[in-house]
Every structure is written in structure tokens, then in C-alpha cells.
Enzyme design. Structure first.
Site, PDB file in Angstrom:
ATOM      1  N   CYS A  42       0.841  -1.205   0.000  1.00  0.00           N
ATOM      2  CA  CYS A  42       0.000   0.000   0.000  1.00  0.00           C
ATOM      3  C   CYS A  42       0.880   1.260   0.000  1.00  0.00           C
ATOM      4  O   CYS A  42       1.698   1.464   0.900  1.00  0.00           O
ATOM      5  CB  CYS A  42      -0.954  -0.062   1.198  1.00  0.00           C
ATOM      6  SG  CYS A  42      -1.130   1.421   2.167  1.00  0.00           S
ATOM      7  N   CYS A  45       0.960   3.421   2.997  1.00  0.00           N
ATOM      8  CA  CYS A  45       1.715   2.845   4.138  1.00  0.00           C
ATOM      9  C   CYS A  45       3.212   3.095   3.946  1.00  0.00           C
ATOM     10  O   CYS A  45       3.937   3.377   4.902  1.00  0.00           O
ATOM     11  CB  CYS A  45       1.482   1.346   4.254  1.00  0.00           C
ATOM     12  SG  CYS A  45      -0.233   0.906   4.488  1.00  0.00           S
ATOM     13  N   TRP A 387      36.040   8.553  19.180  1.00  0.00           N
ATOM     14  CA  TRP A 387      35.041   9.463  18.609  1.00  0.00           C
ATOM     15  C   TRP A 387      35.547  10.903  18.683  1.00  0.00           C
ATOM     16  O   TRP A 387      35.439  11.666  17.729  1.00  0.00           O
ATOM     17  CB  TRP A 387      33.722   9.401  19.391  1.00  0.00           C
ATOM     18  CG  TRP A 387      32.775   8.295  19.076  1.00  0.00           C
ATOM     19  CD1 TRP A 387      32.327   7.340  19.961  1.00  0.00           C
ATOM     20  CD2 TRP A 387      32.087   8.020  17.845  1.00  0.00           C
ATOM     21  NE1 TRP A 387      31.418   6.502  19.350  1.00  0.00           N
ATOM     22  CE2 TRP A 387      31.255   6.904  18.046  1.00  0.00           C
ATOM     23  CE3 TRP A 387      32.109   8.625  16.578  1.00  0.00           C
ATOM     24  CZ2 TRP A 387      30.442   6.377  17.050  1.00  0.00           C
ATOM     25  CZ3 TRP A 387      31.299   8.093  15.574  1.00  0.00           C
ATOM     26  CH2 TRP A 387      30.487   6.982  15.813  1.00  0.00           C
ATOM     27  N   GLU A 432      32.233  -5.726  16.280  1.00  0.00           N
ATOM     28  CA  GLU A 432      30.810  -5.475  16.062  1.00  0.00           C
ATOM     29  C   GLU A 432      30.595  -3.988  15.725  1.00  0.00           C
ATOM     30  O   GLU A 432      29.806  -3.637  14.848  1.00  0.00           O
ATOM     31  CB  GLU A 432      30.081  -5.862  17.366  1.00  0.00           C
ATOM     32  CG  GLU A 432      28.591  -5.973  17.285  1.00  0.00           C
ATOM     33  CD  GLU A 432      28.094  -7.024  16.302  1.00  0.00           C
ATOM     34  OE1 GLU A 432      28.884  -7.849  15.817  1.00  0.00           O
ATOM     35  OE2 GLU A 432      26.890  -6.958  15.994  1.00  0.00           O
ATOM     36  N   TRP A 459      28.783  13.640  12.876  1.00  0.00           N
ATOM     37  CA  TRP A 459      27.914  14.017  14.006  1.00  0.00           C
ATOM     38  C   TRP A 459      26.598  13.224  13.956  1.00  0.00           C
ATOM     39  O   TRP A 459      26.151  12.662  14.948  1.00  0.00           O
ATOM     40  CB  TRP A 459      27.641  15.526  13.941  1.00  0.00           C
ATOM     41  CG  TRP A 459      26.432  15.963  14.692  1.00  0.00           C
ATOM     42  CD1 TRP A 459      26.315  16.074  16.049  1.00  0.00           C
ATOM     43  CD2 TRP A 459      25.157  16.313  14.139  1.00  0.00           C
ATOM     44  NE1 TRP A 459      25.042  16.489  16.372  1.00  0.00           N
ATOM     45  CE2 TRP A 459      24.311  16.638  15.225  1.00  0.00           C
ATOM     46  CE3 TRP A 459      24.647  16.389  12.851  1.00  0.00           C
ATOM     47  CZ2 TRP A 459      22.979  17.031  15.049  1.00  0.00           C
ATOM     48  CZ3 TRP A 459      23.322  16.780  12.670  1.00  0.00           C
ATOM     49  CH2 TRP A 459      22.508  17.094  13.764  1.00  0.00           C
ATOM     50  N   LYS A 461      25.935  10.400  12.368  1.00  0.00           N
ATOM     51  CA  LYS A 461      26.125   8.958  12.567  1.00  0.00           C
ATOM     52  C   LYS A 461      26.415   8.649  14.032  1.00  0.00           C
ATOM     53  O   LYS A 461      25.972   7.648  14.562  1.00  0.00           O
ATOM     54  CB  LYS A 461      27.263   8.429  11.663  1.00  0.00           C
ATOM     55  CG  LYS A 461      26.973   8.546  10.199  1.00  0.00           C
ATOM     56  CD  LYS A 461      25.729   7.755   9.812  1.00  0.00           C
ATOM     57  CE  LYS A 461      24.882   8.480   8.825  1.00  0.00           C
ATOM     58  NZ  LYS A 461      23.615   7.846   8.521  1.00  0.00           N
ATOM     59  N   HIS A 462      27.156   9.516  14.684  1.00  0.00           N
ATOM     60  CA  HIS A 462      27.447   9.312  16.101  1.00  0.00           C
ATOM     61  C   HIS A 462      26.128   9.362  16.894  1.00  0.00           C
ATOM     62  O   HIS A 462      25.891   8.542  17.774  1.00  0.00           O
ATOM     63  CB  HIS A 462      28.440  10.381  16.584  1.00  0.00           C
ATOM     64  CG  HIS A 462      29.011  10.109  17.944  1.00  0.00           C
ATOM     65  ND1 HIS A 462      30.036  10.845  18.472  1.00  0.00           N
ATOM     66  CD2 HIS A 462      28.697   9.217  18.905  1.00  0.00           C
ATOM     67  CE1 HIS A 462      30.318  10.400  19.677  1.00  0.00           C
ATOM     68  NE2 HIS A 462      29.511   9.422  19.974  1.00  0.00           N
ATOM     69  N   ASN A 466      24.446   6.653  19.263  1.00  0.00           N
ATOM     70  CA  ASN A 466      23.970   6.990  20.622  1.00  0.00           C
ATOM     71  C   ASN A 466      22.537   6.511  20.822  1.00  0.00           C
ATOM     72  O   ASN A 466      22.190   5.962  21.873  1.00  0.00           O
ATOM     73  CB  ASN A 466      23.988   8.504  20.858  1.00  0.00           C
ATOM     74  CG  ASN A 466      25.391   9.074  20.903  1.00  0.00           C
ATOM     75  OD1 ASN A 466      26.345   8.343  21.112  1.00  0.00           O
ATOM     76  ND2 ASN A 466      25.523  10.372  20.699  1.00  0.00           N
TER      77      ASN A 466
END
Ligand code: FAD
Length: 527
Positions: A42, A45, A387, A432, A459, A461-462, A466
Site C-alpha cells: 500500500c 503505508c 570518537w 561489532e 555528528w 552517525k554518532h 547513541n
């Protein structure tokens, strides 16, 4: 199965339901539910799915009161269950009360307005409609407190903070903040109505909504937030000293927190959250060069190329002390001058360890975490410093676009990010993490077309990381993972649009340039 979850994936902050899990999940659940029955073919949706995902992210912390789920009625295995639940149109939104019976097929929301804010407010109202017996046991009460209740608490000493959101009767802010803080300890949030004139007068409240804070010491006063919005109130409360995310039992079993003055106490270093600390950057470099990389006996092929590029980027962009920069430059010169295709890592260690004191080159071999110190030894530290280093490097590249001249990396706005990506993929001890980072990079790193976008990409992606890690066992309860920079660090970075928190990315960019810029790096605690 892949088809069943086509619009939603396991990484989304909601529950993907199916015929074999729907009833046992919803019926007699300890929390209420709001489920979107959709069909993956749909078009509406499909268009709506980003809103639903954004809503799920927005109310992620409410899940001990009300949870969000989805079920794809276009998936063959779900045909019967959708029929049994009488789903005729897509999407159909159904609310299920906590502790509902096995015959409950939910209450349909049929309104035309499906904006995120409306759906969120409907969730609050639905939750509030539970009787005392049905109430989800871990969910705080949402009813307003009376003046007498609040005034009796004024000036009293207490074990924790109490925050009172005073608001108009039709406002949702108070209830939303109560739910936002549900998973935190050290603070109780209540709400009171603006119609309580005596309360307004006693507390000196002139505008609604307002928040009033009662401190454990008995001190009290208006909460000092830049903008009187849900996100600002919630964020302010989460950052109060002693307020922390409740941890799962297994996390507590790891032992008492250092900050609480236990026997494993290590001297706590006071620091300023609006600053970056050189001690963190140098400790990170020390760990990276002398521990993480040193687990590799030799470097060759792609590994050696990645290492060389990484050293190039840090040598040219590290915003640090002369002694450290000189060490990095010497290492780079040595690597460039060597025609070898295979380097024993011991040779690199020799250079990093021995030669340095001779000509003013020096990188301390002590770990000294400051902004990256954790409340337990296993928390924060190295990954935090990595980071920090990565952000500082993207900012340096944007501030000094010529710094990478003649290195072969100068033309590419993605050079710093691609080098970090390869470092994380090849060497970062947390495999990981490397895998997740690689997935994010594959998805969107190629869209970065300028040095400014590189700063913002990292920023963003960090913050994505988080968001995924908030509440995980690796989350330090004294430094809960949060969307950063928080409003107290950068009020201008935060705005609200149609009831949803949004970033002002231009302001974020300027904030990042200042925060990670060389002038904001404190030398305090360096060895
Ligand atoms: P960190 O997330 O390490 O942040 C360090 C500091 O950076 C913060 O204190 C804050 O001052 C600042 N900061 C926070 N957010 C931002 C932002 N958006 N932009 C700029 N500055 C910010 N752990 C896992 O469990 N699973 C993973 O998949 C995973 N992936 C990782 C990928 C990478 C590349 C790295 C370096 C680490 C990864 N980690 C992962 C570790 C995890 O992200 C944290 O580094 C670690 O849990 C320590 O968290 P922290 O509280 O010190 O804050």
C-alpha cells in the site's frame, strides 16, 4: 519473513509482530500497545512509514507504559490473523490496553490526522484512560497534582529532585516529560495546572508551560531552560547531577559505581562538559598506537595502506601539542621513506617509544581519561576518545582545507572519513562496532560532497549510534547516551517543528567547529 518486514527492519525502535507472536505479545501485556496493521504494497503505508519510525524513536523511552508495533497484512502468513482482527483498510491503527484479554481486538483510531504529534498525544490520552487496576505497573501517574501537594513539598529536604511542569489544561508537555523521564532515577516529574492560581502566585510563574525544580537540599526555583519545550525540559532533567538512567539488574551486578565513593575509587577529575580535553586525545592515541595496533605483528598490503593513510591524516590534522605532532610527523616521514611492503609492528613501536624524548617528541604512555572518564573502569575511555579524535579531525580538515596538501588526500572531501572508516573496519578492537560503522558508511558516506558535510555526517552517525546504544549495558549511567549536543551546550541547535524535535544543522555545524576546534581543547591534566 523479509517481505513481512519490508517497510520496517529489526534496527527500528519498534516491535515487528507476526501471526505467531501477535496475540501473546498484546494480550495480557504489562504495557499498552499501539499497533499499525499495514500492507507492504500500500503506497500510503510506504509513505507513512518514515513518520511511524520517527514516532517510535521519539517515544522509545515510554515503552514501560506504551509500546509501538507493526504487522504486515500483505504477508501470506499474516492473512488469517488480519482477518481475525477485522483489518479491512491499511493502515489501521489499533490501541490495546495493558492487561487486555484474549478477545480484545483493540480500539481503532479512525481520525484523518496521523501527524506524529497527534499520534503521540493520542498515545498519552489512551494511556491515561487506564483504570487503576489496568495501569501498567512501571508507568508513573499522569494526573495533575494539586497546589496543596506541591506547596507542602517546598523547602523540604528529599532524596531526589522533583520537577513540576505547570501547564494549561490541554497541554501535553507535562505528561510527555513525565514519560520521557520514566526510565531515569534521581528525579520525579509531576505536573500541575495553570488553573491553580495560588500555586502560580507562590512559585512566581508568569508563563505556561513552565518548570519548577525542587532540589534534594530543599532549594527550589524555576528551571532555567532556554526554550520552554518538551525536549529542553526533559534534557535538562536527565543531565542533573545524580540523575541517571535506571540500569538492568545485570548492569548493577557489575559492581558499584566509582563516583558513588566505593572501595574501587579512582580519583575523580572534575571537568567541564563544554570543553574537549587534550588528555583524552593523547590517551586515545597512546592506546591506539601502543596497544590496539601493537596486537598486529606485521602490517602489509591493505592494512599497511590503511595505517599509512591514518598516520597521514593524524600527523597533518591532530590539533595537539608540538611534541605529539612532531612524533606523528616523524612517524609519517619514516613510513613514506620506507619502500618496504611489510613492516614489523615492533619497528613502529621502537620509533613511537624510544626515539621520542631525544628531539622533543613525546607521547605519554599513561592513560589519563578526563572528559572520557567512566564511573566504572570498563566504561567509556578508549572508544570515547576515538570518537573525540575523529570529530576533532573532521573539524580540523574543514578549518584548514590545505593541511592535507601533497599527501594524495587533498582533493577528496571524504578523505578523513574514509580513512577513519578503514581504520575502524581494519583495526578497531570492537569488531561489532566496526561492522555497524561500515553499514552506516555504505549507506550514505558517498553522499558527502564537502568538508562541511563531512563534519555533519560524522555528528549524525554518532547520534545514530547513541540512539541505538541508549540504555545498553555499555551505557555509563552517569553519562547516559543522548542526542548531542544537548540543549544546555547548544540551545540554538534545537528547534521544534509540528511538535517534533528538529535540529538546526547550520547552528550544529558552527557549534561543532567551535567545540572541536583547537581553541576549545583544554590542556588540563595532560602529563
Ligand atoms: P561516546 O559515544 O563515546 O561519545 C564521546 C563524546 O563525544 C561524548 O561524551 C560527547 O562529548 C561527544 N559526542 C556524543 N555524541 C556526539 C555527536 N553526535 N557528535 C559529536 N560529538 C558527540 N559500541 C557499541 O556497543 N556498539 C557499537 O556498534 C559501537 N560502534 C562504535 C563505532 C565507533 C566508530 C566508535 C568509535 C565507537 C563505537 N561504540 C559502539 C562505542 C560507543 O559508541 C561509545 O564510544 C562507548 O560506549 C563510550 O560511550 P561514551 O558515553 O563515552 O560516549
Amino acid at each position: 519473513r523479509a517481505q513481512a518486514t519490508r517497510l520496517y527492519s529489526a534496527g527500528d525502535p519498534l516491535t515487528i509482530l507476526a501471526s505467531d507472536s501477535l496475540k501473546e505479545t498484546l494480550h495480557n501485556s504489562s504495557t499498552a500497545w499501539l499497533v499499525e496493521f499495514y500492507s507492504s504494497w500500500c503506497g500510503h503505508c510506504i509513505q507513512y512509514s518514515p513518520t511511524w519510525k520517527a514516532l517510535a524513536g521519539d517515544v522509545k523511552d515510554w515503552d514501560q507504559g506504551i509500546k509501538l508495533g507493526v504487522l504486515d497484512c500483505a504477508f501470506e502468513k499474516n492473512f488469517d490473523i488480519c482477518k481475525e482482527f477485522g483489518i479491512h483498510f491499511y493502515p489501521t491503527f489499533r490501541f490495546f490496553k495493558a492487561h487486555s484479554t484474549t478477545f480484545d481486538v483493540g480500539k481503532t483510531y479512525g481520525g484523518a490526522d496521523r501527524e506524529l504529534q497527534t499520534m503521540r498525544q493520542l498515545m498519552v490520552s489512551f494511556l491515561q484512560n487506564h483504570s487503576r487496576e489496568e495501569w501498567p505497573s512501571k508507568c508513573p501517574q499522569l494526573e495533575p497534582s494539586g497546589s496543596a501537594d506541591v506547596l507542602a513539598q517546598l523547602g523540604q529536604k528529599a532524596e531526589e529532585y522533583t520537577a513540576i511542569i505547570i501547564e494549561e489544561e490541554d497541554s501535553y508537555v507535562g505528561r510527555e516529560v513525565i514519560l520521557d523521564l520514566m526510565k531515569y532515577e534521581g528525579v520525579t516529574v509531576k505536573r500541575a495546572l495553570g488553573s491553580e492560581k495560588l500555586l502560580l502566585e507562590k512559585l512566581g510563574i508568569a508563563a505556561l508551560p513552565s518548570a519548577y525544580l525542587l532540589e534534594p537540599s530543599g532549594k527550589h526555583g524555576l528551571m532555567n531552560v532556554e526554550k520552554r519545550l518538551r525536549f529542553f525540559f526533559s534534557s535538562y532533567l536527565k543531565l542533573l547531577p545524580g540523575v541517571r538512567r535506571k540500569q538492568a539488574l545485570s548492569a548493577r551486578a557489575l559492581g558499584p559505581a566509582r563516583m558513588s565513593g566505593s572501595a574501587v575509587a579512582v580519583v575523580w577529575k572534575d571537568f567541564d562538559k563544554s570543553k574537549v580535553y587534550m588528555a583524552d586525545l593523547e590517551s586515545g592515541l597512546h592506546y591506539l598506537l601502543r596497544v590496539e595496533l601493537a596486537s598486529h605483528q606485521t602490517l602489509e598490503g591493505e592494512e599497511l595502506k590503511t595505517f599509512k593513510d591514518f598516520v597521514t591524516v593524524v600527523a597533518k590534522l591532530f590539533p595537539g601539542r608540538q611534541s605529539v605532532v612532531k612524533l606523528l610527523e616523524t612517524l609519517l616521514e619514516w613510513l613514506v621513506s620506507l619502500p618496504l611492503e611489510r613492516i614489523p609492528y615492533d619497528a613502529i613501536l621502537d620509533l613511537v617509544n624510544n626515539k621520542m624524548r631525544i628531539s622533543g617528541m613525546f607521547l605519554s604512555d599513561q592513560l589519563q581519561w578526563v572528559g572520557c572518564q567512566g564511573s566504572r573502569p570498563e566504561l567509556r575511555g578508549y572508544p570515547c576518545s576515538l570518537w573525540t579524535l575523529f570529530h576533532a579531525l573532521t573539524v580540523q580538515a574543514a578549518q584548514r582545507p590545505d593541511a592535507l596538501a601533497n599527501t594524495g588526500l587533498e582533493e577528496d572531501p571524504q578523505a578523513v572519513l574514509q580513512t577513519m572508516r578503514r581504520y575502524v573496519h581494519t583495526f578497531f578492537g570492537c569488531q561489532e562496532c566496526g561492522r555497524h560503522f561500515e553499514e552506516m558508511a555504505k549507506e550514505s558516506l558517498d553522499q558527502v560532497k564537502s568538508l562541511q558535510e563531512a563534519v555533519l555526517w560524522l555528528w549524525r552517525k554518532h547520534n545514530q549510534v547513541n540512539n541505538r546504544l541508549a540504555g545498553a549495558l555499555s551505557d555509563d549511567p552517569h553519562f547516559p547516551k543522548t542526542q548531542w549536543p544537548t540543549p544546555n551546550l547548544c540551545p540554538a541547535c534545537h528547534e521544534e517543528k509540528d511538535g517534533l524535535h528538529v535540529w538546526n544543522e547550520e547552528k550544529v555545524f558552527h557549534f561543532l567547529m567551535d567545540y572541536y576546534g583547537a581553541a576549545n581543547i583544554s590542556p588540563k591534566y595532560t602529563l
